[in-house]
Design an enzyme around this catalytic site. Structure first.
Site, short mmCIF file in Angstrom:
data_model
loop_
_atom_site.label_atom_id
_atom_site.label_comp_id
_atom_site.label_asym_id
_atom_site.label_seq_id
_atom_site.Cartn_x
_atom_site.Cartn_y
_atom_site.Cartn_z
CB CYS A 56 -8.29 -3.26 -1.84
SG CYS A 56 -6.53 -3.62 -1.87
CB CYS A 83 -7.06 -4.94 -4.81
SG CYS A 83 -6.92 -5.61 -3.15
#
Length: 320
Positions: free
Chosen positions: A66, A69
């Site tokens: 991600c 993230c």
């Protein structure tokens, strides 16, 4: 100056030995466990549910693939560290531990949930700017403690515990940061007085701007300095006691003994001498003994046992 134990002027010292050491990176407040950690499905109850009963816990649901993230996680970590223990951060890799995220209905990541008292109470999704993350934490854990106020309270506690040296360093450091903190001025003056240095105490008080010179925060310090300067002009206590024994109405000798007793910390003795003058001649020196006793009360504090006892005895003399 070589005879100045704390330096001259507001900014002459740094905190030195009085500066609390910073905890290791990621350490919890007062050693209460790490502020940032990874968790698993098995440890979620202990790391999040149980810990959130002590303080808010942020749970960062993320995955290695991600991109957002990777942007958000360092922002979260910096913000949590800056909060200094008001919140904790627990990170959960949903690739390895998907069940908790599924139970909470996480559909996209990064997703951050705030737990308080065992329950999720707030959260957000996506990579927010650091300012918004900080605001989120402040809503959750409250604003950080004012460092100047915290340092002032620490310095006062050191002084009350008898550690005038470290207290003086901390008071001076506060004034170096902000010379307008009158509580630090008063505290540093008291440190000088405890060291017997009335000259530097007077110099420090004289530096206070004229429009703040009568601030209540400085009143006790000024009174203590006034008493010390009076005591410096007094004679030998043995000779003064001999004068009283030769003439019980030598009120000046008794008055000077009261000041010396006060300087030595013998409050009951100091009050006793002044009360005896009031008893024998209330009008002496334009009611000087009673007025001086009132000054002592201000220095000692209203709740001090010596103040309470002497005030009761004074009332008996005046009104019975």
């Amino acid at each position: 100056m070589s005879n100045n134990p704390y330096g001259s002027g507001y900014g002459a010292q740094t905190m030195g030995a009085a500066t609390p050491k910073a905890p290791p990176a990621g350490a919890g407040a007062n050693g209460a466990g790490p502020l940032i950690k990874d968790t698993t499905t098995a440890n979620f109850a202990a790391d999040v549910i149980a810990q959130s009963r002590q303080q808010p816990v942020l749970v960062d649901f993320w995955a290695p693939w991600c991109g957002p993230c990777k942007q958000l996680t360092p922002i979260l970590e910096r913000a949590v560290m800056a909060a200094e223990g008001r919140v904790k951060l627990v990170k959960m890799n949903i690739d390895d531990h998907p069940s908790i995220a599924g139970q909470l209905g996480v559909k996209s990541i990064p997703a951050v949930f705030a737990f308080v008292d065992g329950q999720p109470v707030d959260g957000f999704m996506g990579a927010l700017p650091e300012s918004e993350v900080t605001a989120f934490i402040e809503r959750l854990g409250g604003p950080g403690e004012d460092p100047v106020a915290a340092a002032l309270e620490e310095a006062k506690a050191l002084l009350a515990a008898g550690d005038a040296g470290n207290a003086a360093q901390l008071f001076a450091s506060i004034l170096q940061h902000d010379p307008s903190v009158l509580g630090a001025v008063a505290g540093l003056v008291e440190c000088y007085l405890l060291a017997g240095d009335a000259v530097h105490a007077r110099t420090l008080l004289d530096q206070v701007p004229a429009d703040k010179a009568d601030d209540p925060a400085l009143s006790v310090a000024r009174t203590k300095l006034k008493l010390m300067e009076e005591i410096a002009a007094l004679g030998d206590p043995v000779a003064l006691q001999a004068r009283i024994e030769g003439d019980a109405d030598d009120h000046q000798a008794r008055f000077d003994l009261a000041l010396i007793a006060q300087a030595r910390g013998h409050r009951a003795e100091a009050a006793g001498h002044l009360l005896e003058i009031v008893k024998r001649d209330r009008s002496w020196n334009e009611d000087g003994a009673r007025k001086k006793l009132i000054e002592f009360f201000e220095v000692w504090g209203a709740m001090d046992p010596a103040t309470k006892d002497a005030r009761r005895r004074l009332s008996t003399l005046l009104f019975s």
